[in-house]
Design a protein around this motif. Structure first.
Motif, PDB file in Angstrom:
ATOM      1  N   GLY A 214      10.200   8.610  -5.820  1.00 49.49           N
ATOM      2  CA  GLY A 214      11.517   9.220  -5.900  1.00 49.49           C
ATOM      3  C   GLY A 214      12.429   8.474  -6.861  1.00 49.49           C
ATOM      4  N   LEU A 215      12.387   7.152  -6.827  1.00 52.00           N
ATOM      5  CA  LEU A 215      13.241   6.346  -7.689  1.00 52.00           C
ATOM      6  C   LEU A 215      12.894   6.561  -9.159  1.00 52.00           C
ATOM      7  CD1 LEU A 215      15.329   4.145  -8.215  1.00 52.00           C
ATOM      8  CD2 LEU A 215      13.537   2.450  -7.773  1.00 52.00           C
ATOM      9  N   LEU A 216      11.601   6.509  -9.486  1.00 51.62           N
ATOM     10  CA  LEU A 216      11.195   6.683 -10.882  1.00 51.62           C
ATOM     11  C   LEU A 216      11.483   8.097 -11.367  1.00 51.62           C
ATOM     12  CD1 LEU A 216       7.819   4.692 -10.990  1.00 51.62           C
ATOM     13  CD2 LEU A 216      10.121   3.923 -11.606  1.00 51.62           C
ATOM     14  N   ALA A 217      11.268   9.099 -10.509  1.00 47.02           N
ATOM     15  CA  ALA A 217      11.564  10.483 -10.894  1.00 47.02           C
ATOM     16  C   ALA A 217      13.051  10.641 -11.201  1.00 47.02           C
ATOM     17  CB  ALA A 217      11.149  11.441  -9.783  1.00 47.02           C
TER      18      ALA A 217
ATOM     19  N   LEU B  88       7.043  13.220  -8.747  1.00 47.58           N
ATOM     20  CA  LEU B  88       5.852  12.630  -9.352  1.00 47.58           C
ATOM     21  C   LEU B  88       4.692  12.795  -8.379  1.00 47.58           C
ATOM     22  CD1 LEU B  88       7.400   9.314 -10.734  1.00 47.58           C
ATOM     23  CD2 LEU B  88       7.159  11.516 -11.899  1.00 47.58           C
ATOM     24  N   THR B  89       3.702  13.553  -8.790  1.00 47.15           N
ATOM     25  CA  THR B  89       2.578  13.836  -7.893  1.00 47.15           C
ATOM     26  C   THR B  89       1.249  13.271  -8.404  1.00 47.15           C
ATOM     27  OG1 THR B  89       2.237  15.980  -8.987  1.00 47.15           O
ATOM     28  CG2 THR B  89       3.651  15.943  -7.026  1.00 47.15           C
ATOM     29  N   ASP B  90       1.166  12.995  -9.709  1.00 46.75           N
ATOM     30  CA  ASP B  90      -0.113  12.545 -10.271  1.00 46.75           C
ATOM     31  C   ASP B  90      -0.322  11.040 -10.159  1.00 46.75           C
ATOM     32  OD1 ASP B  90      -0.708  15.154 -10.989  1.00 46.75           O
ATOM     33  OD2 ASP B  90       0.176  14.945 -12.996  1.00 46.75           O
TER      34      ASP B  90
ATOM     35  N   HIS C 138       0.806  -1.225   0.000  1.00 49.54           N
ATOM     36  CA  HIS C 138       0.000   0.000   0.000  1.00 49.54           C
ATOM     37  C   HIS C 138       0.840   1.277   0.000  1.00 49.54           C
ATOM     38  CE1 HIS C 138      -3.893  -1.945   0.311  1.00 49.54           C
ATOM     39  NE2 HIS C 138      -3.395  -2.759   1.228  1.00 49.54           N
ATOM     40  N   ASP C 139       2.105   1.148   0.351  1.00 48.21           N
ATOM     41  CA  ASP C 139       2.987   2.304   0.331  1.00 48.21           C
ATOM     42  C   ASP C 139       3.784   2.377  -0.974  1.00 48.21           C
ATOM     43  OD1 ASP C 139       4.402   0.015   0.879  1.00 48.21           O
ATOM     44  OD2 ASP C 139       5.727   0.943   2.364  1.00 48.21           O
ATOM     45  N   VAL C 140       3.174   1.854  -2.038  1.00 45.39           N
ATOM     46  CA  VAL C 140       3.861   1.756  -3.330  1.00 45.39           C
ATOM     47  C   VAL C 140       4.395   3.104  -3.803  1.00 45.39           C
ATOM     48  CG1 VAL C 140       1.618   1.878  -4.521  1.00 45.39           C
ATOM     49  CG2 VAL C 140       3.628   1.046  -5.747  1.00 45.39           C
ATOM     50  N   HIS C 141       3.620   4.171  -3.658  1.00 46.48           N
ATOM     51  CA  HIS C 141       4.045   5.459  -4.196  1.00 46.48           C
ATOM     52  C   HIS C 141       5.211   6.049  -3.403  1.00 46.48           C
ATOM     53  CE1 HIS C 141      -0.217   5.502  -5.908  1.00 46.48           C
ATOM     54  NE2 HIS C 141       0.607   5.280  -6.905  1.00 46.48           N
ATOM     55  N   SER C 142       5.201   5.872  -2.099  1.00 49.06           N
ATOM     56  CA  SER C 142       6.328   6.383  -1.317  1.00 49.06           C
ATOM     57  C   SER C 142       7.600   5.595  -1.632  1.00 49.06           C
ATOM     58  CB  SER C 142       6.012   6.315   0.180  1.00 49.06           C
ATOM     59  OG  SER C 142       5.827   4.974   0.608  1.00 49.06           O
TER      60      SER C 142
ATOM     61  N   LYS D 260      13.704  -5.949  -3.834  1.00 45.53           N
ATOM     62  CA  LYS D 260      14.115  -5.226  -2.630  1.00 45.53           C
ATOM     63  C   LYS D 260      13.075  -4.197  -2.215  1.00 45.53           C
ATOM     64  CE  LYS D 260      19.066  -5.680  -3.551  1.00 45.53           C
ATOM     65  NZ  LYS D 260      20.316  -4.955  -3.899  1.00 45.53           N
ATOM     66  N   LEU D 261      12.328  -3.668  -3.177  1.00 45.14           N
ATOM     67  CA  LEU D 261      11.295  -2.681  -2.875  1.00 45.14           C
ATOM     68  C   LEU D 261       9.975  -3.332  -2.518  1.00 45.14           C
ATOM     69  CD1 LEU D 261      12.011  -0.220  -5.810  1.00 45.14           C
ATOM     70  CD2 LEU D 261      12.653   0.076  -3.419  1.00 45.14           C
ATOM     71  N   ALA D 262       9.862  -4.613  -2.791  1.00 44.51           N
ATOM     72  CA  ALA D 262       8.585  -5.294  -2.608  1.00 44.51           C
ATOM     73  C   ALA D 262       8.544  -6.029  -1.275  1.00 44.51           C
ATOM     74  CB  ALA D 262       8.358  -6.265  -3.772  1.00 44.51           C
ATOM     75  N   LEU D 263       9.003  -5.356  -0.225  1.00 39.57           N
ATOM     76  CA  LEU D 263       9.107  -5.993   1.080  1.00 39.57           C
ATOM     77  C   LEU D 263       7.749  -6.373   1.653  1.00 39.57           C
ATOM     78  CD1 LEU D 263      11.866  -3.729   2.650  1.00 39.57           C
ATOM     79  CD2 LEU D 263      12.125  -5.960   1.545  1.00 39.57           C
ATOM     80  N   ARG D 264       6.693  -5.680   1.213  1.00 35.47           N
ATOM     81  CA  ARG D 264       5.368  -5.952   1.769  1.00 35.47           C
ATOM     82  C   ARG D 264       4.523  -6.833   0.864  1.00 35.47           C
ATOM     83  NH1 ARG D 264       2.401  -0.791   3.925  1.00 35.47           N
ATOM     84  NH2 ARG D 264       1.008  -2.437   4.605  1.00 35.47           N
ATOM     85  N   LEU D 265       5.135  -7.429  -0.134  1.00 39.06           N
ATOM     86  CA  LEU D 265       4.392  -8.380  -0.940  1.00 39.06           C
ATOM     87  C   LEU D 265       3.922  -9.520  -0.059  1.00 39.06           C
ATOM     88  CD1 LEU D 265       6.442  -8.738  -4.235  1.00 39.06           C
ATOM     89  CD2 LEU D 265       4.120  -7.907  -4.001  1.00 39.06           C
TER      90      LEU D 265
END
Length: 215
Positions: A146-149, A164-166, A138-142, A203-208
């Protein structure tokens, strides 16, 4: 008995539990609306023997625009082709890019056509589709903003990293990793893609969490 996992770790560590590729054929789609003034054309994959998966894939196909978007003397042409980008280990991913063009007397109206993007990631065991939140929590955007930007700034060779805000981005899977698309919602940069190799994505998918059923 086996456990059906969504976790991207499955791609790297559990090949013994994985299903192989499903047979796929390419179909054509053509539709007209408003007495032929709105023309839609696509090619799309159909999964042989799996009407449930094929039905989900067909939801990606472009639909007629609302009548309010059809100017009195303009026509609209939409072309969007879809292809399988990943088909293995219990998952199938489909992505398609295309264009919408507003036309008058055979000439395109406006400064440029509209870019179209759509995709889906499906569990071949259950038929369930997976969203970014399913894959990254659920914290996918946080986790990803930053990484994608930063990656976008590197691609366009800009010293300025624009936040990235949209949150217009989505993803599809490939052999190389998780590819994010429609990261920047404008025509000039709308086609940019950023691919995270699976070791980096995991590494980013710790909450999968484990998804699916025990079969």
């Amino acid at each position: 008995m086996k456990v059906v996992l969504l976790a991207l770790v499955l791609f790297l560590t559990l090949p013994a539990l994985a299903d192989g590729p499903l047979p796929v054929v390419t179909r054509k789609y053509h539709r007209t609306a408003y007495q032929g003034r709105c023309q839609l054309s696509s090619s799309f994959p159909e999964v042989v023997g799996r009407p449930d998966l094929s039905k989900s894939i067909k939801t990606l196909l472009p639909q007629p625009v609302p009548k309010s978007e059809l100017y009195e003397d303009w026509d609209i042409n939409i072309e969007q082709d879809f292809q399988v980008t990943y088909n293995d280990r219990g998952l199938i991913s489909v992505f398609g890019a295309g264009l919408r063009s507003d036309v008058k007397d055979g000439r395109m109206m406006g400064a440029h056509p509209t870019k179209l993007f759509n995709g889906i990631v499906l569990d071949t065991q259950t038929g369930r589709s997976y969203s970014l939140r399913d894959m990254f929590g659920h914290d996918v955007h946080s986790k990803l903003d930053g990484l994608l930007a930063q990656r976008v700034a590197e691609i366009i060779e800009s010293e300025e990293v624009r936040p990235l805000t949209d949150h217009t981005y989505r993803c599809y899977l490939s052999k190389q990793g998780v590819t994010f698309y429609q990261i920047v919602d404008n025509f000039a940069l709308g086609g940019l893609e950023v691919t995270l190799p699976y070791p980096e994505a995991v590494k980013l998918a710790l909450r999968l969490k484990q998804l699916g059923n025990t079969i």
